[in-house]
Design an enzyme around this catalytic site. Structure first.
Site, PDB file in Angstrom:
ATOM      1  N   ASP A   8       0.876  -1.267  -0.186  1.00  0.00           N
ATOM      2  CA  ASP A   8      -0.043  -0.051   0.034  1.00  0.00           C
ATOM      3  C   ASP A   8       0.949   1.224   0.001  1.00  0.00           C
ATOM      4  O   ASP A   8       2.031   1.105   0.055  1.00  0.00           O
ATOM      5  CB  ASP A   8      -0.869  -0.089   1.075  1.00  0.00           C
ATOM      6  CG  ASP A   8      -0.376   0.186   2.574  1.00  0.00           C
ATOM      7  OD1 ASP A   8       0.966   0.330   2.563  1.00  0.00           O
ATOM      8  OD2 ASP A   8      -1.093   0.469   3.358  1.00  0.00           O
ATOM      9  N   CYS A  65       3.241  -2.905   4.085  1.00  0.00           N
ATOM     10  CA  CYS A  65       2.188  -1.865   4.612  1.00  0.00           C
ATOM     11  C   CYS A  65       3.006  -1.088   5.466  1.00  0.00           C
ATOM     12  O   CYS A  65       4.214  -1.313   5.653  1.00  0.00           O
ATOM     13  CB  CYS A  65       0.930  -2.340   4.767  1.00  0.00           C
ATOM     14  SG  CYS A  65       0.755  -3.026   6.402  1.00  0.00           S
ATOM     15  N   THR A  67       2.830  -1.584   8.944  1.00  0.00           N
ATOM     16  CA  THR A  67       3.427  -2.205   9.781  1.00  0.00           C
ATOM     17  C   THR A  67       3.664  -3.837   9.330  1.00  0.00           C
ATOM     18  O   THR A  67       4.430  -4.495   9.991  1.00  0.00           O
ATOM     19  CB  THR A  67       2.457  -2.422  10.998  1.00  0.00           C
ATOM     20  OG1 THR A  67       1.068  -2.954  10.419  1.00  0.00           O
ATOM     21  CG2 THR A  67       2.282  -1.148  11.748  1.00  0.00           C
ATOM     22  N   GLY A  68       3.065  -3.989   8.022  1.00  0.00           N
ATOM     23  CA  GLY A  68       2.961  -5.500   7.651  1.00  0.00           C
ATOM     24  C   GLY A  68       1.836  -6.320   8.138  1.00  0.00           C
ATOM     25  O   GLY A  68       1.691  -7.356   7.777  1.00  0.00           O
ATOM     26  N   GLY A  70      -1.617  -5.393   8.583  1.00  0.00           N
ATOM     27  CA  GLY A  70      -3.054  -5.446   8.084  1.00  0.00           C
ATOM     28  C   GLY A  70      -2.802  -6.178   6.542  1.00  0.00           C
ATOM     29  O   GLY A  70      -3.819  -6.940   6.281  1.00  0.00           O
ATOM     30  N   HIS A  98      10.083 -24.059   9.140  1.00  0.00           N
ATOM     31  CA  HIS A  98       9.339 -24.539  10.022  1.00  0.00           C
ATOM     32  C   HIS A  98       7.762 -24.493   9.575  1.00  0.00           C
ATOM     33  O   HIS A  98       6.878 -25.464   9.847  1.00  0.00           O
ATOM     34  CB  HIS A  98       9.341 -24.056  11.670  1.00  0.00           C
ATOM     35  CG  HIS A  98      10.538 -24.528  12.357  1.00  0.00           C
ATOM     36  ND1 HIS A  98      10.720 -24.653  13.691  1.00  0.00           N
ATOM     37  CD2 HIS A  98      11.735 -25.258  11.797  1.00  0.00           C
ATOM     38  CE1 HIS A  98      11.810 -25.120  13.882  1.00  0.00           C
ATOM     39  NE2 HIS A  98      12.554 -25.453  12.700  1.00  0.00           N
ATOM     40  N   ARG A 109       6.880   1.375   7.996  1.00  0.00           N
ATOM     41  CA  ARG A 109       7.079   2.331   9.297  1.00  0.00           C
ATOM     42  C   ARG A 109       7.762   1.683  10.400  1.00  0.00           C
ATOM     43  O   ARG A 109       7.803   2.305  11.453  1.00  0.00           O
ATOM     44  CB  ARG A 109       5.701   2.815   9.733  1.00  0.00           C
ATOM     45  CG  ARG A 109       5.067   3.510   8.502  1.00  0.00           C
ATOM     46  CD  ARG A 109       3.648   3.898   8.743  1.00  0.00           C
ATOM     47  NE  ARG A 109       3.207   4.925   7.892  1.00  0.00           N
ATOM     48  CZ  ARG A 109       1.775   5.029   7.766  1.00  0.00           C
ATOM     49  NH1 ARG A 109       0.868   4.455   8.591  1.00  0.00           N
ATOM     50  NH2 ARG A 109       1.167   5.798   6.750  1.00  0.00           N
ATOM     51  N   HIS A 133       7.097 -30.751  10.718  1.00  0.00           N
ATOM     52  CA  HIS A 133       6.622 -29.371  10.317  1.00  0.00           C
ATOM     53  C   HIS A 133       5.534 -29.628   9.149  1.00  0.00           C
ATOM     54  O   HIS A 133       4.623 -28.786   9.204  1.00  0.00           O
ATOM     55  CB  HIS A 133       7.896 -28.503   9.908  1.00  0.00           C
ATOM     56  CG  HIS A 133       8.700 -28.304  11.035  1.00  0.00           C
ATOM     57  ND1 HIS A 133       8.503 -27.922  12.219  1.00  0.00           N
ATOM     58  CD2 HIS A 133      10.098 -28.717  10.865  1.00  0.00           C
ATOM     59  CE1 HIS A 133       9.806 -27.912  12.878  1.00  0.00           C
ATOM     60  NE2 HIS A 133      10.652 -28.287  12.020  1.00  0.00           N
TER      61      HIS A 133
HETATM   62  C1  RB5 Z   1      -2.012   2.687   6.404  1.00  0.00           C
HETATM   63  O1  RB5 Z   1      -2.229   4.082   7.228  1.00  0.00           O
HETATM   64  C2  RB5 Z   1      -1.761   2.021   7.450  1.00  0.00           C
HETATM   65  O2  RB5 Z   1      -2.820   1.442   8.349  1.00  0.00           O
HETATM   66  C3  RB5 Z   1      -1.412   0.414   6.698  1.00  0.00           C
HETATM   67  O3  RB5 Z   1      -0.440   0.570   5.826  1.00  0.00           O
HETATM   68  C4  RB5 Z   1      -0.942  -0.727   7.644  1.00  0.00           C
HETATM   69  O4  RB5 Z   1      -0.187  -0.275   8.577  1.00  0.00           O
HETATM   70  C5  RB5 Z   1      -2.223  -1.495   8.226  1.00  0.00           C
HETATM   71  O5  RB5 Z   1      -1.664  -2.599   8.995  1.00  0.00           O
END
Ligand code: RB5
Length: 142
Positions: A8, A65, A67-68, A70, A98, A109, A133
């Site tokens: 994203d 994304c 945080t990875g 979502g 595994h 981020r 596994h």
């Molecule tokens: C977008 O602002 C953010 O919510 C998305 O990139 C992600 O971190 C969601 O898990």
């Protein structure tokens, strides 16, 4: 082996940095977007790459994304997908050995470019160990 890649907007810059690295390393990939910093919805990209991997069209996927989190949750809705969010190399390596993870999700981020490259290498350069596994993965699948 070709990797299906998407992000994203919040993962867009880290994705571009990693794709430069993959190109330099001679690792093949296809980038399914997003292609700018304009706000987008990560579930669309998680679903798309999940489908590409679960269908067998691509054997591995790489998602980004903020945080990875979502985008990996979205990908994991597709049966056959085992997407993992990693911020360290140990987890990345073990997730393939595994858990036979088939999608790596990174947070733009959360991790810097150099750490992201190390995490990718740790994940990409090992194989699933099978054996006990596999039995556990079968339990998940069934
Ligand atoms: C977008 O602002 C953010 O919510 C998305 O990139 C992600 O971190 C969601 O898990």
């Amino acid at each position: 082996m070709k990797i299906a890649v998407a992000s994203d907007h919040a993962g867009y810059e880290l994705k571009n940095s990693l794709l430069e690295y993959l190109t330099a390393e001679g690792i093949e990939y296809e980038d399914f977007g997003t292609y700018s910093l304009e706000s987008t919805d990560y579930p669309e990209y998680g679903k798309l790459i999940g489908q590409k991997v679960a269908s067998g069209q691509f054997s591995l996927g790489l998602l980004f994304c903020g945080t990875g989190v979502g985008i990996s949750i979205a990908a994991n809705k597709i049966k056959g997908v085992r997407a993992v969010v990693c911020s360290d190399t140990f987890t990345a390596r073990a997730s393939r050995q595994h858990n036979n993870s088939n999608i790596l999700a990174l947070g733009g981020r959360v991790v810097g470019v150099d750490l992201a490259k190390d995490i990718f290498d740790a994940w990409f350069n090992v194989q699933f160990e099978g054996g006990r596994h596999q039995r556990r993965i079968d339990l998940i699948e069934n």
